[in-house]
Design an enzyme around this catalytic site. Structure first.
Site, PDB file in Angstrom:
ATOM      1  CB  SER A 286      -0.894   0.048   1.212  1.00 60.25           C
ATOM      2  OG  SER A 286      -1.919   0.862   1.155  1.00 60.25           O
TER       3      SER A 286
ATOM      4  CG  ASP B 122      -6.469  -4.135  -2.697  1.00 60.19           C
ATOM      5  OD1 ASP B 122      -7.514  -3.243  -2.284  1.00 60.19           O
ATOM      6  OD2 ASP B 122      -5.378  -3.988  -2.451  1.00 60.19           O
TER       7      ASP B 122
ATOM      8  CG  HIS C 137      -5.480  -2.860   0.494  1.00 61.32           C
ATOM      9  ND1 HIS C 137      -4.877  -2.610  -0.532  1.00 61.32           N
ATOM     10  CD2 HIS C 137      -4.689  -1.938   1.630  1.00 61.32           C
ATOM     11  CE1 HIS C 137      -4.103  -1.601  -0.217  1.00 61.32           C
ATOM     12  NE2 HIS C 137      -3.921  -1.162   0.939  1.00 61.32           N
TER      13      HIS C 137
END
Length: 366
Positions: A61, A155, A190
């Protein structure tokens, strides 16, 4: 880690107020680290005569965005990169008339159409300009590297359209397609992925963003970046050490924690020329947020033991004002820069990149 859109307006509106005091750069991180640690009770980062030319980086991320920034700024020392749910280098500068903070939380996370995804052609052009200005290393360095990219099918925080742009960006820069391993076929949320039964179910997006998908993603990353890698050790047997990050920090706006972590295999304590891997956590994943889960349970350390790798775990924390970093993300839009008009979060001179690179240099000292 979860969507940042709710903070975008606040980030933009407070940007002009988001100033901080600067301090002089530490001219020698080793000396500065020793001086600071002596008065703080936190150990200085030791040196191990590591092989700086065998450095790699990975991240999740915001950590993936920072991984790309560190990788591009210092590609001369890099052998590869692992990008988990991250967009291309300079992503938040995709649109010249848009505020980077807004672009970072829209185009670079959940663009609603192909037209709104990261502007790869512009980003490649900006990269070439930075290369010509000497603000990043030569792009030709990437051509013999290995790149691992991942996007989970479940995600919805950083969607596959963004990671597709990361692949396209590297291809347009001249990285051979056969040297990019891109997996977008797993029904993962995620998160960084493990085979730990106690971790979050694979398809979910939920703190601490470490999901059980029946394989160790760190093993796949490091096995691809280092083609001579062997399977991980059954258990980690080296030392996970806390160290003082403060001597490496430039200015007061980095949002980086006082303490970072480094994993040192027993082999690397006794022998020189070990390799270096930088593992960058995502938003809300620092030690202050989730304890040692990222630095101890994601599998990097077991791979380090069997492959002569020192693993550096820099840390960034939540900051509610000056700088405004409410989720403890790595900077990929400009909060850490002293220059609010032309924020530098992406070059060799960017505060967080300077700090991490100085840590790498310290590990490589004899």
């Amino acid at each position: 880690m979860f969507p940042l859109v709710r903070y975008t307006a606040l980030i933009v509106c407070l940007a002009v107020l988001n100033s901080g005091c600067s301090r002089d750069d530490a001219s020698d991180p080793a000396v500065a680290a020793a001086d600071t640690a002596a008065g703080s009770g936190i150990s200085a980062l030791a040196s191990y005569n590591a092989d700086i030319q065998q450095t790699s980086v990975s991240g999740l991320s915001s950590g993936a965005f920072m991984a790309s920034q560190l990788y591009m700024a210092h590609s001369d020392i890099m052998v590869g990169i692992g990008v988990i749910a991250g967009g291309p280098y300079l992503c938040s500068r995709s649109w010249p008339m848009a505020a980077p903070a807004l672009t970072a939380t829209t185009t670079c996370m959940t663009p609603q159409s192909e037209l709104l995804r990261p502007n790869v052609s512009r980003l490649v052009g900006l990269t070439r300009e930075l290369e010509q200005q000497g603000r990043i290393d030569a792009v030709i360095n990437l051509q013999d590297d290995h790149l691992y990219l991942f996007s989970g099918r479940s995600d919805d925080t950083v969607i596959s359209r963004v990671v597709d742009a990361t692949r396209d960006y590297f291809v347009q820069l001249g990285v051979p397609a056969q040297q990019i391993l891109y997996n977008d076929q797993i029904n993962a949320g995620h998160a960084i992925l493990t085979n730990n039964s106690d971790d979050t179910d694979c398809a979910l997006t939920r703190a601490p963003f470490i999901n059980n998908c029946q394989f160790m993603q760190s093993t796949r990353i490091l096995s691809y970046l280092y083609m001579d890698a062997i399977p991980p050790a059954p258990e980690a047997s080296g030392e996970l050490l806390a160290f003082d990050q403060r001597p490496f920090l430039v200015g007061e706006r980095t949002s980086m924690a006082e303490t970072g972590y480094v994993y040192v295999p027993q082999y690397c304590r006794q022998n020189s020329r070990c390799r270096i891997h930088v593992a960058l956590h995502g938003c809300k994943q620092s030690y202050d947020e989730i304890g040692d889960a990222y630095i101890r349970t994601t599998g990097y350390n077991q791979m380090a033991d069997s492959n002569r790798l020192i693993v550096l775990y820099p840390q960034v924390n939540v900051s509610d004002f000056a700088p405004l970093n409410p989720l403890g993300c790595w900077d990929y839009w400009g909060y850490s820069s002293e220059d609010l008009v032309d924020a530098d979060f992406y070059s060799k001179k960017a505060p967080q990149i300077q700090a991490i690179y100085a840590m790498i240099q310290q590990l490589a000292r004899g």
